[in-house]
Design a protein around this motif. Structure first.
Motif, PDB file in Angstrom:
ATOM      1  N   ARG A   5     -15.415  -4.244  73.402  1.00 16.87           N
ATOM      2  CA  ARG A   5     -15.988  -4.203  71.936  1.00 16.87           C
ATOM      3  C   ARG A   5     -14.203  -4.379  71.313  1.00 16.87           C
ATOM      4  N   SER A   6     -14.393  -6.378  70.842  1.00 20.97           N
ATOM      5  CA  SER A   6     -13.809  -7.309  70.182  1.00 20.97           C
ATOM      6  C   SER A   6     -12.452  -6.196  68.899  1.00 20.97           C
ATOM      7  N   PRO A   7     -11.279  -6.873  68.578  1.00 18.25           N
ATOM      8  CA  PRO A   7     -10.381  -6.605  67.613  1.00 18.25           C
ATOM      9  C   PRO A   7     -11.357  -7.400  66.459  1.00 18.25           C
ATOM     10  N   LYS A   8     -12.588  -6.065  64.961  1.00 18.69           N
ATOM     11  CA  LYS A   8     -12.495  -7.013  64.199  1.00 18.69           C
ATOM     12  C   LYS A   8     -11.395  -5.978  62.770  1.00 18.69           C
ATOM     13  N   PRO A   9     -11.432  -6.888  61.519  1.00 23.84           N
ATOM     14  CA  PRO A   9     -10.497  -6.397  60.235  1.00 23.84           C
ATOM     15  C   PRO A   9     -10.930  -5.035  60.054  1.00 23.84           C
ATOM     16  N   GLY A  10     -12.088  -4.925  60.127  1.00 20.59           N
ATOM     17  CA  GLY A  10     -12.683  -3.152  59.999  1.00 20.59           C
ATOM     18  C   GLY A  10     -12.569  -2.429  60.307  1.00 20.59           C
ATOM     19  N   TYR A  11     -11.569  -2.897  61.379  1.00 22.61           N
ATOM     20  CA  TYR A  11     -11.893  -1.497  62.733  1.00 22.61           C
ATOM     21  C   TYR A  11     -10.158  -0.861  62.288  1.00 22.61           C
ATOM     22  N   PHE A  12      -9.483  -2.124  61.531  1.00 19.18           N
ATOM     23  CA  PHE A  12      -7.679  -1.644  61.979  1.00 19.18           C
ATOM     24  C   PHE A  12      -8.078  -0.308  60.519  1.00 19.18           C
ATOM     25  N   PRO A  13      -8.369  -0.009  60.028  1.00 21.79           N
ATOM     26  CA  PRO A  13      -8.268   0.842  58.972  1.00 21.79           C
ATOM     27  C   PRO A  13      -9.099   2.372  59.184  1.00 21.79           C
ATOM     28  N   LEU A  14     -10.532   1.519  59.856  1.00 20.01           N
ATOM     29  CA  LEU A  14     -10.480   2.815  60.433  1.00 20.01           C
ATOM     30  C   LEU A  14     -10.158   3.756  61.981  1.00 20.01           C
ATOM     31  N   ARG A  15      -9.331   2.907  62.538  1.00 20.28           N
ATOM     32  CA  ARG A  15      -8.498   3.817  63.216  1.00 20.28           C
ATOM     33  C   ARG A  15      -6.975   3.925  63.101  1.00 20.28           C
ATOM     34  N   ASN A  16      -7.187   4.402  61.789  1.00 16.82           N
ATOM     35  CA  ASN A  16      -5.351   4.220  61.425  1.00 16.82           C
ATOM     36  C   ASN A  16      -5.647   5.471  60.818  1.00 16.82           C
ATOM     37  N   ARG A  17      -7.108   6.463  60.760  1.00 18.07           N
ATOM     38  CA  ARG A  17      -7.322   8.043  60.329  1.00 18.07           C
ATOM     39  C   ARG A  17      -7.617   8.705  61.702  1.00 18.07           C
ATOM     40  N   ILE A  18      -7.006   7.315  62.883  1.00 18.14           N
ATOM     41  CA  ILE A  18      -7.050   8.495  63.961  1.00 18.14           C
ATOM     42  C   ILE A  18      -5.556   8.652  64.621  1.00 18.14           C
ATOM     43  N   ILE A  19      -4.447   7.673  64.271  1.00 18.29           N
ATOM     44  CA  ILE A  19      -3.915   7.417  64.346  1.00 18.29           C
ATOM     45  C   ILE A  19      -3.033   8.669  63.561  1.00 18.29           C
ATOM     46  N   SER A  20      -3.424   8.595  62.501  1.00 18.85           N
ATOM     47  CA  SER A  20      -2.073  10.666  61.527  1.00 18.85           C
ATOM     48  C   SER A  20      -3.296  11.592  62.208  1.00 18.85           C
ATOM     49  N   GLY A  21      -4.413  11.183  62.487  1.00 19.65           N
ATOM     50  CA  GLY A  21      -5.360  12.905  63.340  1.00 19.65           C
ATOM     51  C   GLY A  21      -5.031  13.261  63.802  1.00 19.65           C
ATOM     52  N   ILE A  22      -4.294  12.429  64.813  1.00 19.90           N
ATOM     53  CA  ILE A  22      -4.127  13.093  66.540  1.00 19.90           C
ATOM     54  C   ILE A  22      -2.433  13.667  66.320  1.00 19.90           C
ATOM     55  N   SER A  23      -1.407  13.568  65.267  1.00 19.05           N
ATOM     56  CA  SER A  23       0.029  13.428  64.838  1.00 19.05           C
ATOM     57  C   SER A  23      -0.294  14.362  63.796  1.00 19.05           C
ATOM     58  N   ASP A  24       1.690  15.209  64.364  1.00 18.25           N
ATOM     59  CA  ASP A  24       1.749  15.931  63.409  1.00 18.25           C
ATOM     60  C   ASP A  24       2.307  15.599  62.651  1.00 18.25           C
ATOM     61  N   GLY A  25       2.908  14.167  62.641  1.00 18.27           N
ATOM     62  CA  GLY A  25       3.166  14.030  61.326  1.00 18.27           C
ATOM     63  C   GLY A  25       3.583  12.385  61.322  1.00 18.27           C
ATOM     64  N   ILE A  26       3.924  11.675  60.409  1.00 14.73           N
ATOM     65  CA  ILE A  26       3.625  10.067  60.202  1.00 14.73           C
ATOM     66  C   ILE A  26       5.161  10.020  59.275  1.00 14.73           C
ATOM     67  N   LEU A  27       5.404   8.360  60.526  1.00 13.80           N
ATOM     68  CA  LEU A  27       6.793   8.103  60.030  1.00 13.80           C
ATOM     69  C   LEU A  27       6.766   6.695  59.752  1.00 13.80           C
ATOM     70  N   VAL A  28       6.356   6.371  59.011  1.00 12.23           N
ATOM     71  CA  VAL A  28       7.176   5.146  58.078  1.00 12.23           C
ATOM     72  C   VAL A  28       7.961   3.945  57.697  1.00 12.23           C
ATOM     73  N   VAL A  29       8.457   3.131  58.227  1.00  8.63           N
ATOM     74  CA  VAL A  29       9.523   2.736  58.234  1.00  8.63           C
ATOM     75  C   VAL A  29       9.375   1.262  57.371  1.00  8.63           C
ATOM     76  N   GLU A  30       8.804   0.214  57.604  1.00  8.23           N
ATOM     77  CA  GLU A  30       8.688  -0.979  56.596  1.00  8.23           C
ATOM     78  C   GLU A  30       6.863  -1.170  56.193  1.00  8.23           C
ATOM     79  N   ALA A  31       6.671  -1.049  54.991  1.00  9.30           N
ATOM     80  CA  ALA A  31       5.691  -1.416  53.974  1.00  9.30           C
ATOM     81  C   ALA A  31       5.903  -2.006  53.242  1.00  9.30           C
ATOM     82  N   ALA A  32       4.642  -3.306  53.154  1.00  9.71           N
ATOM     83  CA  ALA A  32       4.912  -3.619  51.432  1.00  9.71           C
ATOM     84  C   ALA A  32       3.526  -2.474  50.721  1.00  9.71           C
ATOM     85  N   GLU A  33       3.825  -3.001  49.007  1.00 14.56           N
ATOM     86  CA  GLU A  33       3.748  -1.974  48.372  1.00 14.56           C
ATOM     87  C   GLU A  33       2.050  -1.949  48.648  1.00 14.56           C
TER      88      GLU A  33
END
Length: 366
Positions: free
Chosen positions: A208-236
């Motif tokens: 399955r090739s990457p699509k713009p809509g897939y990245f917000p979906l995968r973000n919930r898995i990144i936070s979901g499997i983690s005990d905490g999340i560290l944001v280093v640099e991010a625009a508003e």
């Protein structure tokens, strides 16, 4: 003869029916309870499920080929890709606690259930400072046995993964494409290292090739499997803030590295701190929250580093930080003759305590 398919085969089949995504799977499972019962359903029974189109029903009926499904399962395993359903023992326990968890994951590598996990995310177009910070936290947390989770995107994600590998630890990359697809392409070597020292994870089928809509979906898995999340640099307004927001909704600890109020890439991180995220300036700020036993494993501090430096090198080191400093400014601050300063900087870079950036800018190497 009975159907030789097993539970995981039914899950793999349902996850690969054309046009049937997470929402439609939920409708089907709410009605039929199990993938096996969806498999066994007739066309008329499928017609009782609301929100299924004619194409959906035809896709389900036409895809019922037991041999093809089982062969595909074996083919995945032979290529080093393990499919695990939400019912499988290897499925991340943390992930099942979010309301929209995926019903199946494709995993290349090894996942641990009990090891603490911290996600490190941030801007793709980050600064050198941001890269250095992400690498530092990835490396030092990994040294303590904490798994570093990120999305293998350019910028902060890539730096976090590399930091974890530098620290000799484990790291997981959650992808917005199949686990056999490298995106971005320049991360091919990194992707292989992550596979060897952790895991590549995706809810999307292989190829399955990457699509713009897939990245917000995968973000919930990144936070979901983690005990905490560290944001280093991010625009508003950024994907990293969406991930942080999802982490808050999931009841996870959210950490944020502060930045200068004039920097666009600090707007998001500073905003998170205003909203109640914990401000992080050192490893202990994270460890205090996730209660990891790190006695006798603390990272080297500046005092330890400067023990091996000559006096002139200590003067130069004290003027540097993680924010790039031009050599002429360093010359004015230290009053060291320019030729001698250049030689000193070369020695310090060779010792591995500073890093030279393009155009004669220097930073501390943590």
């Amino acid at each position: 003869m009975g159907n030789p398919m097993e539970r995981e085969h039914y899950w793999l089949w349902l996850n690969n029916v054309k046009g049937i995504g997470l929402k439609k799977m939920r409708y089907l499972l709410d009605y039929f309870d199990k993938p096996q019962y969806v498999w066994e359903a007739t066309y008329d029974e499928l017609s009782d499920v609301k929100r299924l189109s004619e194409a959906d029903k035809q896709a389900i009926i036409s895809s019922k080929d037991a041999k093809k499904v089982m062969d595909y399962y074996v083919k995945l395993e032979k290529s080093g890709i393990h499919f695990c359903s939400a019912e499988h023992e290897t499925y991340p326990i943390n992930l099942k606690n979010i309301y929209d968890y995926p019903y199946g994951l494709y995993v290349k590598g090894q996942m641990d259930q009990d090891t603490p996990k911290i996600a490190i995310v941030g801007a793709r177009k980050c600064t050198e400072y941001g890269k250095e910070v992400a690498t530092f936290f990835g490396r030092e947390l990994a040294k303590l046995g904490i798994v570093i989770v990120s999305g293998m995107a350019r910028g902060i994600d890539t730096a976090a993964h590399r930091g974890a590998l530098e620290g000799g630890g484990k790291t997981y990359a959650v992808l917005g494409c199949g686990v056999n697809i490298c995106y971005p392409k320049e991360n091919y070597t990194l992707m292989d290292s992550i596979y060897q020292h952790g895991a590549l994870i995706s809810e999307f089928p292989v190829n399955r090739s990457p699509k713009p809509g897939y990245f917000p979906l995968r973000n919930r898995i990144i936070s979901g499997i983690s005990d905490g999340i560290l944001v280093v640099e991010a625009a508003e307004k950024s994907g990293s803030l969406i991930t942080a927001d999802q982490a808050l909704e999931q009841g996870k600890d959210v950490f944020s590295v502060p930045g200068r109020i004039t920097d666009k890439l600090s707007e998001g991180t500073n905003k998170l701190i205003k909203m109640g995220a914990k401000m992080v300036t050192k490893i202990d700020d994270i460890l205090e929250e996730i209660s990891v036993n790190f006695s006798n494993k603390k990272q080297k501090n500046s005092e330890n580093i400067t023990l091996g430096l000559a006096e002139i090198e200590k003067i130069v080191y004290s003027c540097l930080s993680l924010e790039p400093l031009f050599i002429d400014d360093l010359h004015r601050m230290t009053k060291i003759p320019l030729e001698e300063l250049q030689l000193t900087l070369t020695k310090m870079e060779f010792k591995g305590v500073i890093k030279q950036l393009p155009n004669k800018y220097f930073i501390k190497k943590l």
